[in-house]
Enzyme design. Sequence first.
Site, PDB file in Angstrom:
ATOM      1  N   ARG A   1       0.559  -1.124  -0.111  1.00  0.00           N
ATOM      2  CA  ARG A   1      -0.320  -0.237   0.075  1.00  0.00           C
ATOM      3  C   ARG A   1       0.721   1.231   0.058  1.00  0.00           C
ATOM      4  O   ARG A   1       1.636   1.722   0.780  1.00  0.00           O
ATOM      5  CB  ARG A   1      -0.749  -0.022   1.292  1.00  0.00           C
TER       6      ARG A   1
ATOM      7  N   GLU B   1       4.396   7.453   2.942  1.00  0.00           N
ATOM      8  CA  GLU B   1       5.220   6.062   2.954  1.00  0.00           C
ATOM      9  C   GLU B   1       4.558   4.681   2.306  1.00  0.00           C
ATOM     10  O   GLU B   1       3.719   4.901   1.769  1.00  0.00           O
ATOM     11  CB  GLU B   1       5.148   5.409   4.821  1.00  0.00           C
TER      12      GLU B   1
ATOM     13  N   ASN C   1       4.074   1.224   1.930  1.00  0.00           N
ATOM     14  CA  ASN C   1       4.688  -0.470   2.987  1.00  0.00           C
ATOM     15  C   ASN C   1       4.189  -1.369   2.446  1.00  0.00           C
ATOM     16  O   ASN C   1       3.858  -2.179   1.596  1.00  0.00           O
ATOM     17  CB  ASN C   1       2.775  -0.417   3.644  1.00  0.00           C
TER      18      ASN C   1
ATOM     19  N   SER D   1      -2.544  -2.634   5.647  1.00  0.00           N
ATOM     20  CA  SER D   1      -4.068  -3.077   5.723  1.00  0.00           C
ATOM     21  C   SER D   1      -5.115  -2.123   5.663  1.00  0.00           C
ATOM     22  O   SER D   1      -4.917  -1.648   5.177  1.00  0.00           O
ATOM     23  CB  SER D   1      -3.950  -3.364   7.806  1.00  0.00           C
TER      24      SER D   1
ATOM     25  N   LYS E   1      12.107   3.027   5.929  1.00  0.00           N
ATOM     26  CA  LYS E   1      12.101   4.492   6.033  1.00  0.00           C
ATOM     27  C   LYS E   1      14.088   5.022   5.497  1.00  0.00           C
ATOM     28  O   LYS E   1      13.383   5.185   4.408  1.00  0.00           O
ATOM     29  CB  LYS E   1      11.589   5.324   6.858  1.00  0.00           C
TER      30      LYS E   1
ATOM     31  N   LYS F   1      11.155   9.818  11.852  1.00  0.00           N
ATOM     32  CA  LYS F   1      10.876   8.275  11.856  1.00  0.00           C
ATOM     33  C   LYS F   1      12.127   7.700  11.967  1.00  0.00           C
ATOM     34  O   LYS F   1      12.942   7.726  11.139  1.00  0.00           O
ATOM     35  CB  LYS F   1      10.159   8.454  10.292  1.00  0.00           C
TER      36      LYS F   1
ATOM     37  N   GLU G   1       7.486   0.326  11.756  1.00  0.00           N
ATOM     38  CA  GLU G   1       5.971   0.528  11.219  1.00  0.00           C
ATOM     39  C   GLU G   1       5.274   0.247  11.724  1.00  0.00           C
ATOM     40  O   GLU G   1       5.327   0.051  13.216  1.00  0.00           O
ATOM     41  CB  GLU G   1       6.051  -0.838  10.057  1.00  0.00           C
ATOM     42  N   GLY G   2       3.863   0.574  11.479  1.00  0.00           N
ATOM     43  CA  GLY G   2       2.223   0.477  12.716  1.00  0.00           C
ATOM     44  C   GLY G   2       2.468   1.629  12.969  1.00  0.00           C
ATOM     45  O   GLY G   2       0.781   1.453  14.146  1.00  0.00           O
TER      46      GLY G   2
ATOM     47  N   ARG H   1      -8.292   7.206   4.839  1.00  0.00           N
ATOM     48  CA  ARG H   1      -7.607   7.363   6.313  1.00  0.00           C
ATOM     49  C   ARG H   1      -7.830   8.761   6.795  1.00  0.00           C
ATOM     50  O   ARG H   1      -7.204   9.418   6.080  1.00  0.00           O
ATOM     51  CB  ARG H   1      -6.716   7.287   7.204  1.00  0.00           C
TER      52      ARG H   1
HETATM   53  P1  ADP Z   1       4.209   4.400   9.647  1.00  0.00           P
HETATM   54  O1  ADP Z   1       5.093   3.454   9.449  1.00  0.00           O
HETATM   55  O2  ADP Z   1       3.953   4.039  11.356  1.00  0.00           O
HETATM   56  O3  ADP Z   1       2.982   4.352   9.217  1.00  0.00           O
HETATM   57  P2  ADP Z   1       4.249   6.753   8.621  1.00  0.00           P
HETATM   58  O4  ADP Z   1       5.261   7.334   7.764  1.00  0.00           O
HETATM   59  O5  ADP Z   1       3.190   6.708   7.945  1.00  0.00           O
HETATM   60  O6  ADP Z   1       5.096   5.669   9.510  1.00  0.00           O
HETATM   61  O7  ADP Z   1       3.843   8.172   9.744  1.00  0.00           O
HETATM   62  C1  ADP Z   1       2.894   8.466  10.436  1.00  0.00           C
HETATM   63  C2  ADP Z   1       2.206   9.073  10.131  1.00  0.00           C
HETATM   64  O8  ADP Z   1       2.761  10.258  10.271  1.00  0.00           O
HETATM   65  C3  ADP Z   1       0.605   9.405   8.300  1.00  0.00           C
HETATM   66  O9  ADP Z   1      -0.357   8.368   9.088  1.00  0.00           O
HETATM   67  C4  ADP Z   1       1.178  10.605   8.936  1.00  0.00           C
HETATM   68  O10 ADP Z   1       0.325  10.618   9.024  1.00  0.00           O
HETATM   69  C5  ADP Z   1       2.147  11.341   9.617  1.00  0.00           C
HETATM   70  N1  ADP Z   1       3.327  11.609   8.929  1.00  0.00           N
HETATM   71  C6  ADP Z   1       4.161  11.113   8.245  1.00  0.00           C
HETATM   72  N2  ADP Z   1       5.173  11.931   7.577  1.00  0.00           N
HETATM   73  C7  ADP Z   1       4.034  12.305   6.743  1.00  0.00           C
HETATM   74  C8  ADP Z   1       4.600  13.940   6.548  1.00  0.00           C
HETATM   75  N3  ADP Z   1       6.038  14.002   5.492  1.00  0.00           N
HETATM   76  N4  ADP Z   1       4.152  14.342   6.127  1.00  0.00           N
HETATM   77  C9  ADP Z   1       2.874  14.746   7.222  1.00  0.00           C
HETATM   78  N5  ADP Z   1       2.092  13.814   7.812  1.00  0.00           N
HETATM   79  C10 ADP Z   1       3.665  12.890   7.603  1.00  0.00           C
HETATM   80 MG    MG Z   2       1.862   4.754   7.779  1.00  0.00          MG
END
Ligand code: ADP
Ligand code: MG
Length: 516
Positions: free
Chosen positions: A134, A154, A156, A161, A342, A404, A408-409, A492
């Site tokens: 995804r 990101e 995945n 999920s 990441k 970051k 994950e998660g 979401r």
């Molecule tokens: P995870 O693997 O924990 O899902 P993500 O990279 O998806 O990691 O980050 C978690 C959440 O943080 C995302 O769903 C989003 O809401 C927020 N986020 C992550 N990166 C960004 C970004 N560059 N700009 C704005 N929000 C972000």
């Molecule tokens: Mg995410």
Amino acid sequence: MTDSVYHDYPPTLNPAQKEFLVRTVRDWTAQNGLQVRPAPAFVSRDSDPNGVLATNAPVTLFPSPFPRTCFEEAKALQTLYNKLYAAITCNEEWIGKIMEDLIDVDDFISNLWKVHLAVQKEGYAQTLSLGLYRSDYMAHAPSDATDFELKQVEFNTISSSFGGLSSCVASLHTELLDSPPGNPIAYPSHPLLKSDEVPENTAVETLSAGLATAHAAYRASKSQPQLPTCILFVVQEGERNIFDQLALSRQITKVHKIPVFRILSSEILDHTSIPSSNPSRPLIYAPPHAPSSQFEVSTVYLRAFYAPTDYKSPRDWEARTHLERSAAIKCPTVLNQLSGSKIIQQVLATPTGPDHLKSFLPDTEESLLTRLRSTFAPQYDLSLSGKGRDLALNPSTALNHVLKPQREGGGNNIYKSAIPDFLNSIPENEWKRWILMELIHPPAAAKNVALRSDGEVLASGVISELGIYGTILWDQKSGNVQHNEQGGWLMRTKAEGVNEGGVATGFSSLDSVVLF
Ligand code: ADP
Ligand code: MG
């Protein structure tokens, strides 16, 4: 300007309309399986000792507007993204070089890498690899923008999920939009609220077809005598998002006629085995509810083992190694899981230095690579002094960034003003565990109303994140791709001001889209 679409959306509900809509949505979720197991903070174990209860998944009352150009672009790029991550996974030397730096400071990455090395030493028994991916995005619209830009949050590669429940939300909103005019369950009228603007959501079909394709590609049983083959879902203890997973297994059983079983990650070593006398290393599953029957696992689908908390003891690492060395097709392999780190996304997004996209996708037109590249938001490495460290440590530039880790998660990131202090609180040699990413700015005027799993109804400014699903099956040795599809999506939506995004972690609600 980009915000004009959002300023009078969603239409206002009077108290009676709101109550009616909430009740309709709540009942619809129960009737149609748009549900989760309740969090212990909402329903304690004492009040539900047998674990019989379920509640609505957190869900928005209205679909959220999303720019059509961004949606179409995300779909158009998905099979290329699939190919990119398959190609990266095939280049273990390249992944190894990137991981090398992390191994001494990150136990989790180090242990995953050890699993790979152990199996590689023995020789992999399966060359096919399955990805159920995804790719997550936001429509970037900083205050001075005249148009939206698609930016990736990101990618995945493990346990992607919500395909099961997101299809369900699209049906819920479409049904509400289709209510005849004057019907009390219909939404108040608004130009954006048209059911033909909710795109079809084939996430269940696409993800299930990916698993079924891997199952077929496994071909005949490798056991003597031959055994019936099956797909095995590896799941977490106390999984609250079970109905999402069951939507996929039901589709596989009903449409593809393939047996599917679920096993707790902690019970893998109790109920599966690899006969030492068989050099093909088939993974044999003996269902505890039918101990006299045995199945050979064609495909292992991981909905566990993506987070450090899934590995409570060395036995869990042993179980992961056991799966990895078996002949079952893994979704994903350890290498494919690591390709989604990441840090790899940060390396791909770096505009200077080697052109990684070109080398992983050599036969792809430059214009398509440019489109893929333009979905990257700026990301920085923190291993050495340089631009990344400068931006992260300066309180004013930190405000436009997120930090970051290789996890994950959800729930793991550090945001904005907290970044400099956080970095200063940990040893400098650990900074390389983190990457710095520029914030994406979705439309500031977006609003919606969420029905949370505990029944609370929250109206607020919101931030929405679109995910596009894709599946790919390839041969890890030859690099040959046998199946590559995109299909289905997830929206979401979280309240503005909430930094994190996960539905399962309680920050977001499931949503659908109306395209404009
Ligand atoms: P995870 O693997 O924990 O899902 P993500 O990279 O998806 O990691 O980050 C978690 C959440 O943080 C995302 O769903 C989003 O809401 C927020 N986020 C992550 N990166 C960004 C970004 N560059 N700009 C704005 N929000 C972000
Ligand atoms: Mg995410």
